[in-house]
Write an enzyme that holds these catalytic residues in place. Structure first.
Site, PDB file in Angstrom:
ATOM      1  CE  LYS A   1      -3.982  -2.342   2.099  1.00 18.57           C
ATOM      2  NZ  LYS A   1      -5.159  -2.682   3.119  1.00 18.57           N
TER       3      LYS A   1
ATOM      4  N   GLY B   1      -0.169   0.213  11.711  1.00 17.47           N
ATOM      5  CA  GLY B   1       0.707  -0.646  11.284  1.00 17.47           C
ATOM      6  C   GLY B   1      -0.545   0.649   9.531  1.00 17.47           C
TER       7      GLY B   1
ATOM      8  CG  ASN C   1       1.636  -0.696  17.400  1.00 22.65           C
ATOM      9  OD1 ASN C   1       1.092  -1.701  16.986  1.00 22.65           O
ATOM     10  ND2 ASN C   1       2.694  -0.022  16.963  1.00 22.65           N
TER      11      ASN C   1
ATOM     12  CE  LYS D   1       6.314   0.145  13.415  1.00 17.73           C
ATOM     13  NZ  LYS D   1       5.645  -0.963  13.414  1.00 17.73           N
TER      14      LYS D   1
ATOM     15  N   GLY E   1     -14.272  -8.103  10.371  1.00 18.83           N
ATOM     16  CA  GLY E   1     -13.489  -7.137   9.590  1.00 18.83           C
ATOM     17  C   GLY E   1     -14.086  -7.833   7.958  1.00 18.83           C
TER      18      GLY E   1
HETATM   19  P1  NDP Z   1       1.059  -4.042   9.325  1.00 19.45           P
HETATM   20  O1  NDP Z   1       2.091  -4.789   8.755  1.00 19.45           O
HETATM   21  O2  NDP Z   1       1.320  -3.275   8.681  1.00 19.45           O
HETATM   22  O3  NDP Z   1       0.716  -3.669  10.485  1.00 19.45           O
HETATM   23  C1  NDP Z   1       1.061  -4.453  11.455  1.00 19.45           C
HETATM   24  C2  NDP Z   1       0.214  -4.049  13.298  1.00 19.45           C
HETATM   25  O4  NDP Z   1      -0.113  -4.911  13.752  1.00 19.45           O
HETATM   26  C3  NDP Z   1       1.628  -3.539  13.840  1.00 19.45           C
HETATM   27  O5  NDP Z   1       0.821  -1.783  14.498  1.00 19.45           O
HETATM   28  C4  NDP Z   1       2.232  -4.131  14.432  1.00 19.45           C
HETATM   29  O6  NDP Z   1       3.021  -3.471  16.003  1.00 19.45           O
HETATM   30  C5  NDP Z   1       1.103  -5.538  15.056  1.00 19.45           C
HETATM   31  N1  NDP Z   1       1.684  -6.241  15.597  1.00 19.45           N
HETATM   32  C6  NDP Z   1       1.670  -8.027  13.850  1.00 19.45           C
HETATM   33  N2  NDP Z   1       1.824  -8.808  15.443  1.00 19.45           N
HETATM   34  C7  NDP Z   1       1.362  -8.087  17.073  1.00 19.45           C
HETATM   35  C8  NDP Z   1       1.729  -8.794  17.837  1.00 19.45           C
HETATM   36  N3  NDP Z   1       1.538 -10.242  18.099  1.00 19.45           N
HETATM   37  N4  NDP Z   1       1.345  -8.248  19.002  1.00 19.45           N
HETATM   38  C9  NDP Z   1       0.715  -6.871  18.751  1.00 19.45           C
HETATM   39  N5  NDP Z   1       1.299  -6.617  18.217  1.00 19.45           N
HETATM   40  C10 NDP Z   1       1.392  -6.995  16.516  1.00 19.45           C
HETATM   41  O7  NDP Z   1      -0.507  -5.302   8.348  1.00 19.45           O
HETATM   42  P2  NDP Z   1      -1.997  -3.771   8.105  1.00 19.45           P
HETATM   43  O8  NDP Z   1      -1.437  -2.202   9.069  1.00 19.45           O
HETATM   44  O9  NDP Z   1      -1.807  -3.487   7.296  1.00 19.45           O
HETATM   45  O10 NDP Z   1      -3.111  -4.865   8.528  1.00 19.45           O
HETATM   46  C11 NDP Z   1      -3.040  -5.252   9.845  1.00 19.45           C
HETATM   47  C12 NDP Z   1      -4.195  -6.183   9.957  1.00 19.45           C
HETATM   48  O11 NDP Z   1      -5.588  -5.796   9.471  1.00 19.45           O
HETATM   49  C13 NDP Z   1      -4.055  -7.447   9.275  1.00 19.45           C
HETATM   50  O12 NDP Z   1      -4.870  -8.747   9.934  1.00 19.45           O
HETATM   51  C14 NDP Z   1      -5.463  -7.592   7.908  1.00 19.45           C
HETATM   52  O13 NDP Z   1      -5.602  -8.379   7.115  1.00 19.45           O
HETATM   53  C15 NDP Z   1      -6.269  -6.417   8.392  1.00 19.45           C
HETATM   54  N6  NDP Z   1      -6.681  -5.400   7.342  1.00 19.45           N
HETATM   55  C16 NDP Z   1      -8.196  -5.433   6.965  1.00 19.45           C
HETATM   56  C17 NDP Z   1      -9.016  -5.042   6.274  1.00 19.45           C
HETATM   57  C18 NDP Z   1     -10.126  -5.012   5.926  1.00 19.45           C
HETATM   58  O14 NDP Z   1     -11.168  -4.934   4.840  1.00 19.45           O
HETATM   59  N7  NDP Z   1     -10.791  -5.894   7.159  1.00 19.45           N
HETATM   60  C19 NDP Z   1      -8.254  -3.638   5.652  1.00 19.45           C
HETATM   61  C20 NDP Z   1      -6.714  -3.575   5.783  1.00 19.45           C
HETATM   62  C21 NDP Z   1      -6.241  -4.126   6.780  1.00 19.45           C
HETATM   63  P3  NDP Z   1       4.319  -3.674  15.403  1.00 19.45           P
HETATM   64  O15 NDP Z   1       4.550  -1.896  14.763  1.00 19.45           O
HETATM   65  O16 NDP Z   1       4.757  -3.549  17.050  1.00 19.45           O
HETATM   66  O17 NDP Z   1       5.514  -4.574  14.778  1.00 19.45           O
END
Ligand code: NDP
Length: 277
Positions: free
Chosen positions: A69, A132, A154, A159, A245
């Site tokens: 994205k 994210g 977060n 971030k 979602g």
């Molecule tokens: P990114 O990879 O950009 O961000 C991931 C986020 O999740 C970060 O904030 C990360 O924290 C956090 N994270 C990952 N693992 C853990 C963990 N074990 N414990 C705590 N925090 C964690 O992903 P996206 O933001 O693009 O997507 C996030 C979710 O949203 C996905 O599951 C995606 O499928 C869903 N989504 C759903 C949509 C829908 O239409 N329903 C549309 C877009 C996304 P840190 O910064 O610390 O790494």
């Protein structure tokens, strides 16, 4: 005269689980449009080439998902206001040599909350977990609905601070209190809506969330769909209402469909049929 078939794709890595081809095909069928919509895996370092190949093949547009994205934002030659603020693009329109970038995630989330779940965001206290692309993509759309407070948290809290600093000017313009609180320090206070925008559920990871944030009467919304996450289980055990979602996914697709075809598709029957699967 027979209408020319238009071609579209969703690009991601991985992509095999994407429901977008089914959703757009269902919208097109209902609208009487003849489209072709495929899911395309792009190698991680080949996103730009993949898009240029699609343009050469005369595609009309594309959806973009994880992890491209931000790259799609960089690639676009013009941007909608939502994608410019989020600095992320999930919908591309190809017009001549122009690549127009949009972000429909925020509109999708807000429509699912308001229209499908009957939750009004105005004057509500909202907690958004994650920093994210998904979290960043929905903040402006939430602020536009004028909640009283939006709290960001977060795992990597720096971030959240970066996002807050960027978005505070918009929060002020809508008179919304925009805060950051470390996940482990979340106070025992009431949030009307708690949104999980982390990808923790993808790997079945537990995360360090104080269960006291969940209350009877609050809504816990997980952007993940297709499986029950620990976030949803914990919220249910504390008496919160919950939603995944899937509705957001269909509503963001509906907005992309509107951008491409200027037709607003009906979404409820598509959400129901996907849920039945
Ligand atoms: P990114 O990879 O950009 O961000 C991931 C986020 O999740 C970060 O904030 C990360 O924290 C956090 N994270 C990952 N693992 C853990 C963990 N074990 N414990 C705590 N925090 C964690 O992903 P996206 O933001 O693009 O997507 C996030 C979710 O949203 C996905 O599951 C995606 O499928 C869903 N989504 C759903 C949509 C829908 O239409 N329903 C549309 C877009 C996304 P840190 O910064 O610390 O790494």
């Amino acid at each position: 005269m027979t209408e020319l078939k238009k071609h579209f794709a969703v690009i991601g890595n991985p992509i095999h689980h994407s429901l977008s081809p089914q959703i757009h095909s269902a919208f097109a069928k209902e609208a009487g449009l003849h489209i072709d919509y495929k899911a395309l895996l792009s190698p991680l370092d080949e996103f730009k080439n993949t898009i240029h190949q699609l343009i050469a093949q005369k595609l009309s547009g594309a959806n973009v998902t994880l992890p491209f994205k931000k790259e799609a934002y960089e690639l676009a030659s013009q941007h909608s206001s939502h994608s410019r603020i989020a600095e992320a693009v999930n919908t591309l329109e190809f017009k001549g040599d122009q690549i127009i970038g949009h972000n429909t995630d925020g509109i999708g989330l807000v429509r699912d909350l308001e229209q499908n779940l009957n939750v009004d965001l105005k004057r509500k206290k909202i907690l958004l977990i994650g920093a994210g692309g998904a979290a960043e993509g929905v903040i402006y759309s939430i602020l536009e609905k004028e909640p009283s407070e939006l709290t960001l948290t977060n795992r990597t809290i720096e971030k959240s601070h970066v996002i807050r600093n960027k978005m505070d000017v918009h929060a002020k313009s809508f008179n919304v209190n925009l805060n950051v609180i470390e996940m482990a320090k979340l106070p025992d206070q009431y949030f009307d809506i708690i949104i999980n925008a982390t990808s923790a559920g993808l790997n079945n990871a537990e995360f360090d969330l104080n269960h006291k944030v969940f209350h009877e009467g609050s809504l816990a919304y997980d952007m993940m769909y297709g499986k029950e996450t620990s976030f949803i289980r914990e919220a249910q055990s504390q008496g919160s209402k919950t939603s995944d979602g899937l509705g957001m996914l269909v509503e963001q697709a509906a907005e992309a469909f509107f951008i491409w075809h200027h037709i607003k598709p009906k979404t409820k029957s598509v959400i129901e049929s996907l849920r039945a699967l």
